[in-house]
Design an enzyme around this catalytic site. Structure first.
Site, PDB file in Angstrom:
ATOM      1  N   GLY A  18     -73.911  32.090-178.572  1.00 51.55           N
ATOM      2  CA  GLY A  18     -74.566  31.957-180.129  1.00 51.55           C
ATOM      3  C   GLY A  18     -74.133  33.805-181.089  1.00 51.55           C
ATOM      4  O   GLY A  18     -73.085  33.973-180.385  1.00 51.55           O
ATOM      5  N   SER A  20     -73.587  36.888-183.610  1.00 53.65           N
ATOM      6  CA  SER A  20     -73.549  38.190-182.922  1.00 53.65           C
ATOM      7  C   SER A  20     -74.570  38.450-183.924  1.00 53.65           C
ATOM      8  O   SER A  20     -75.305  37.870-184.861  1.00 53.65           O
ATOM      9  CB  SER A  20     -72.392  38.821-183.773  1.00 53.65           C
ATOM     10  OG  SER A  20     -72.768  40.071-183.540  1.00 53.65           O
ATOM     11  N   GLY A  23     -78.846  37.225-180.289  1.00 57.40           N
ATOM     12  CA  GLY A  23     -79.776  37.940-179.040  1.00 57.40           C
ATOM     13  C   GLY A  23     -79.552  37.666-177.512  1.00 57.40           C
ATOM     14  O   GLY A  23     -80.124  37.873-176.756  1.00 57.40           O
ATOM     15  N   THR A  25     -77.432  39.666-176.083  1.00 58.02           N
ATOM     16  CA  THR A  25     -76.958  41.066-174.880  1.00 58.02           C
ATOM     17  C   THR A  25     -78.933  41.183-174.425  1.00 58.02           C
ATOM     18  O   THR A  25     -79.085  41.564-173.210  1.00 58.02           O
ATOM     19  CB  THR A  25     -76.407  41.936-175.401  1.00 58.02           C
ATOM     20  OG1 THR A  25     -75.437  41.894-175.613  1.00 58.02           O
ATOM     21  CG2 THR A  25     -76.907  43.240-174.681  1.00 58.02           C
ATOM     22  N   SER A  92     -68.741  33.057-177.270  1.00 59.44           N
ATOM     23  CA  SER A  92     -67.862  31.877-177.759  1.00 59.44           C
ATOM     24  C   SER A  92     -68.025  30.721-178.550  1.00 59.44           C
ATOM     25  O   SER A  92     -68.177  29.761-178.145  1.00 59.44           O
ATOM     26  CB  SER A  92     -68.178  31.500-175.811  1.00 59.44           C
ATOM     27  OG  SER A  92     -69.742  32.227-175.340  1.00 59.44           O
TER      28      SER A  92
END
Ligand SMILES: Nc1ncnc2c1ncn2[C@@H]1O[C@H](COP(=O)(O)OP(=O)(O)O)[C@@H](O)[C@H]1O
Ligand SMILES: [Mg+2]
Length: 193
Positions: A18, A20, A23, A25, A92
């Site tokens: 998804g 930057s 969510g 991390t 990705s």
């Protein structure tokens, strides 16, 4: 000696993709905590950290971004086949690269961490969107570089509509549904039944 996953905890790769600030991390940290509380061996491969070691020197061209994802996928596969719960959080952006990893890793669970670009830019967790919109960062995903959403992810989380804890709970429920959180004893009992 051959040991099938029947005798072991079943490894898997949870792959968060998804924009930057979507969510990835945040959710991966909650899921990591929950899995460790259940006694699982967990490894987290976070894009930001990977780029300072495994993928050091790679840039943000399409080719380099694909190499980055394939390298993460290579490591994730080694861990997964040894029973580890692997959590990848990396933008990705290219479908081709994600699908290549999917083909390599049998136990692959793709999680689309989805929030509208405006929401990610508003959150601006790292202050990068401000710079990207000001033209200070080139090839910034969603602003001046592509993001190809997954067509058929195992899970689609809309993080602008729920709290991180709810998103993480959906991940755990999906893992349970897919049978990845059974203990070795539960697997043996099921086998005998
Ligand atoms: N449902 C949700 N899931 C994850 N993060 C959320 C959610 N709702 C709001 N947020 C917030 O969005 C931000 C996401 O940042 P981060 O996890 O660093 O994104 P990423 O790793 O995808 O770049 C955090 O400030 C987090 O608190
Ligand atoms: Mg992150």
């Amino acid at each position: 000696m051959y040991r099938s996953w029947i005798d072991e905890e079943r490894g898997f790769t949870l792959w968060f993709t998804g924009l930057s600030g979507a969510g990835k991390t945040t959710i991966s940290e909650i899921v990591e905590h929950e899995l460790k509380a259940r006694g699982r061996r967990v490894e987290v491969l976070d894009g930001d950290i990977v780029r300072t070691n495994l993928s050091k020197g790679l840039g943000f061209s399409r080719e380099d971004r694909i190499i980055n994802v394939l390298r993460i996928g290579f490591v994730a596969n080694l861990l997964t086949r040894n029973g580890v719960a692997v959590i990848v959080s990396a933008i990705s952006p290219y479908k081709e690269a994600r699908d290549q990893v999917r083909r390599r890793i049998i136990d692959f669970i793709e999680v689309y961490v989805d929030a509208p670009l405006e929401v990610c830019a508003e959150r601006d967790v790292k202050g990068l969107y401000k710079k990207a919109f000001a033209g200070e960062i080139e090839q910034f995903t969603g602003v001046s570089d592509p993001y190809e959403p997954p067509a058929a992810p195992e899970l689609h989380l809309k993080t602008s509509e729920e709290e991180p804890q709810e998103s993480a709970q959906k991940v755990i429920e999906k893992l349970e549904f897919l049978g990845y959180l059974k203990t070795p004893a539960e697997i043996r009992d099921f086998d005998r039944a």
